[in-house]
Design a protein around this motif. Sequence first.
Motif, PDB file in Angstrom:
ATOM      1  N   THR A 275       0.819  -1.216   0.000  1.00  0.00           N
ATOM      2  CA  THR A 275       0.000   0.000   0.000  1.00  0.00           C
ATOM      3  C   THR A 275       0.852   1.266   0.000  1.00  0.00           C
ATOM      4  OG1 THR A 275      -0.158  -0.110   2.399  1.00  0.00           O
ATOM      5  CG2 THR A 275      -1.966  -1.101   1.128  1.00  0.00           C
TER       6      THR A 275
ATOM      7  N   LYS B  70       3.220  -0.208  -4.311  1.00  0.00           N
ATOM      8  CA  LYS B  70       2.261  -0.118  -5.428  1.00  0.00           C
ATOM      9  C   LYS B  70       2.999  -0.241  -6.754  1.00  0.00           C
ATOM     10  CE  LYS B  70      -0.701   3.195  -3.261  1.00  0.00           C
ATOM     11  NZ  LYS B  70      -0.940   4.606  -3.186  1.00  0.00           N
TER      12      LYS B  70
ATOM     13  N   GLU C  36      -8.303   0.828   2.682  1.00  0.00           N
ATOM     14  CA  GLU C  36      -8.717   1.643   1.538  1.00  0.00           C
ATOM     15  C   GLU C  36      -7.704   1.495   0.403  1.00  0.00           C
ATOM     16  OE1 GLU C  36      -9.536   5.678   2.754  1.00  0.00           O
ATOM     17  OE2 GLU C  36      -9.706   6.265   0.649  1.00  0.00           O
ATOM     18  N   ALA C  37      -6.428   1.616   0.745  1.00  0.00           N
ATOM     19  CA  ALA C  37      -5.387   1.498  -0.290  1.00  0.00           C
ATOM     20  C   ALA C  37      -5.350   0.077  -0.852  1.00  0.00           C
ATOM     21  CB  ALA C  37      -4.031   1.875   0.300  1.00  0.00           C
TER      22      ALA C  37
ATOM     23  N   SER D 100      -7.769  -1.925  -1.248  1.00  0.00           N
ATOM     24  CA  SER D 100      -8.892  -2.191  -2.156  1.00  0.00           C
ATOM     25  C   SER D 100      -8.665  -1.613  -3.558  1.00  0.00           C
ATOM     26  CB  SER D 100     -10.198  -1.629  -1.576  1.00  0.00           C
ATOM     27  OG  SER D 100     -10.135  -0.217  -1.612  1.00  0.00           O
ATOM     28  N   THR D 101      -7.637  -0.764  -3.715  1.00  0.00           N
ATOM     29  CA  THR D 101      -7.356  -0.182  -5.042  1.00  0.00           C
ATOM     30  C   THR D 101      -6.230  -0.924  -5.771  1.00  0.00           C
ATOM     31  OG1 THR D 101      -5.649   1.339  -4.271  1.00  0.00           O
ATOM     32  CG2 THR D 101      -7.929   2.121  -4.135  1.00  0.00           C
ATOM     33  N   LEU D 102      -5.630  -1.905  -5.106  1.00  0.00           N
ATOM     34  CA  LEU D 102      -4.401  -2.476  -5.680  1.00  0.00           C
ATOM     35  C   LEU D 102      -4.628  -3.332  -6.923  1.00  0.00           C
ATOM     36  CD1 LEU D 102      -2.172  -3.208  -2.565  1.00  0.00           C
ATOM     37  CD2 LEU D 102      -1.944  -1.428  -4.280  1.00  0.00           C
ATOM     38  N   HIS D 103      -5.885  -3.788  -7.136  1.00  0.00           N
ATOM     39  CA  HIS D 103      -6.133  -4.529  -8.377  1.00  0.00           C
ATOM     40  C   HIS D 103      -5.872  -3.642  -9.591  1.00  0.00           C
ATOM     41  CE1 HIS D 103      -9.902  -2.476  -7.415  1.00  0.00           C
ATOM     42  NE2 HIS D 103     -10.134  -2.483  -8.698  1.00  0.00           N
ATOM     43  N   LYS D 104      -6.079  -2.302  -9.412  1.00  0.00           N
ATOM     44  CA  LYS D 104      -5.810  -1.370 -10.527  1.00  0.00           C
ATOM     45  C   LYS D 104      -4.313  -1.320 -10.845  1.00  0.00           C
ATOM     46  CE  LYS D 104      -7.743   2.296  -8.783  1.00  0.00           C
ATOM     47  NZ  LYS D 104      -8.292   3.569  -8.419  1.00  0.00           N
ATOM     48  N   HIS D 105      -3.497  -1.665  -9.847  1.00  0.00           N
ATOM     49  CA  HIS D 105      -2.040  -1.655 -10.044  1.00  0.00           C
ATOM     50  C   HIS D 105      -1.537  -3.039 -10.451  1.00  0.00           C
ATOM     51  CE1 HIS D 105      -1.475   2.431  -8.333  1.00  0.00           C
ATOM     52  NE2 HIS D 105      -2.542   2.102  -7.623  1.00  0.00           N
TER      53      HIS D 105
ATOM     54  N   THR E  30      -5.188  -9.746  -2.624  1.00  0.00           N
ATOM     55  CA  THR E  30      -4.600  -8.948  -1.547  1.00  0.00           C
ATOM     56  C   THR E  30      -4.729  -9.693  -0.222  1.00  0.00           C
ATOM     57  OG1 THR E  30      -6.697  -7.782  -1.210  1.00  0.00           O
ATOM     58  CG2 THR E  30      -5.080  -6.726  -2.666  1.00  0.00           C
TER      59      THR E  30
ATOM     60  N   GLU F  67       0.798   9.100  -7.191  1.00  0.00           N
ATOM     61  CA  GLU F  67       0.075  10.291  -6.718  1.00  0.00           C
ATOM     62  C   GLU F  67       1.066  11.210  -6.032  1.00  0.00           C
ATOM     63  OE1 GLU F  67      -3.749  10.094  -4.541  1.00  0.00           O
ATOM     64  OE2 GLU F  67      -3.598   7.965  -4.997  1.00  0.00           O
TER      65      GLU F  67
END
Length: 337
Positions: free
Chosen positions: A159, A164, A186-187, A189-194, A199, A311
């Motif tokens: 995360t 990432k 929260e972070a 849950s976004t890792l599939h985009k990376h 996870t 980011e």
Amino acid sequence: MLFRPFVRPPPACKINATMNAAVLHTLGKPPRYGPFAEPVAGDGEVIVHVHAAALKPVDKQLASGSHYASTHALPTVCGIDGVGHRDDGSRVFFGGPRPPYGAMAERTVVRRVFAFALPDALSDETAAAIMNPGVSAWLTLAARAKLAPGENVLILGATGVAGKLATKIAKLLGAARVVSAGRNHEALSTLHKHGADATIRLDSSDSELSEAFAREAGSSGFQVVIDYLWGQPAEAFLAAITRKEFAAIGSETRYVQVGESAGPTISLPAAVLRSTPLTIMGTAGMPPREALADALQKVMAHAVSGELQIETEQIPLAGIEAAWQRDQHGRRFVVIP
Ligand SMILES: NC(=O)c1ccc[n+]([C@@H]2O[C@H](COP(=O)([O-])OP(=O)(O)OC[C@H]3O[C@@H](n4cnc5c(N)ncnc54)[C@H](OP(=O)(O)O)[C@@H]3O)[C@@H](O)[C@H]2O)c1
């Protein structure tokens, strides 16, 4: 660390010429914005007029005095790499300023061979933020872990900014399956985009975590583990691989220690090393310049294409003292002189 300070006797400084910089006066305290002597280039060196320099964990570790490369020669300017232009106007990413100069300043001095041309399509801010963690992740996976296409990878600390990027880079290098572990839901849950295939929540109980490592290892295991955390999460994984499920897999795990966000030490039971084929290594040593330049090109190309993203948040150089201890919330602060 990618760029170690290059120590050589400094040429004479112009006594009265000063610039503004993030100046560290005391180890363990934040640097302060203030005047510092202008750098003067010696043989094989160039002056860089800095546009942007990222504030990374290693900058804080160096300034705290806790890093193995921390200097006790103070005052010194913080920052080990950044983006700027040379006197001839060419835009470069640079690393390893000659102490006491650093990247968080209006100007710095570096060896000519460690000033790399940047493509126009990459902004100062993105280049300053992405190159260090991206190139480190690339070299760790490709050169240190020798990740082969089709192998499975576990990222501990996925995360964070570096984790990432490592998740995505493992996929770009052909990993069959990348499992990303972190504690920030929260972070996570976004890792599939990376590029994460699965996870693991590191804030689970010991038994739940052990089950999760075994479940996600499946029948083919993890051939490569990249660890940005050390401390308790590393202990939990190393305890889990003594389970009979891991022993049954049989393939060797190459475990690369990269960072220590969760703690500087672990307790390692001897049985871990006897129960499963395991090699633990670190990222020590500066890579040969050719390998570094190759990884830089790869990371630049994937950043330009948008496959690697980061980011960022701009911080004015004058605000460095206040920004130093602020939580970056998964972003990377980029200091703008
Ligand atoms: N050797 C090298 O070349 C190299 C290169 C890059 C980075 N590193 C090192 O790698 C580490 C990570 O760097 P980074 O740039 O990714 O830092 P970062 O962006 O600040 O991220 C740190 C991450 O660690 C997580 N974390 C902290 N304590 C934790 C714990 N107890 N359990 C689980 N997660 C925890 C944080 O999670 P939360 O969001 O929940 O706080 C955050 O996601 C640092 O030690 C850095 O120095 C080394």
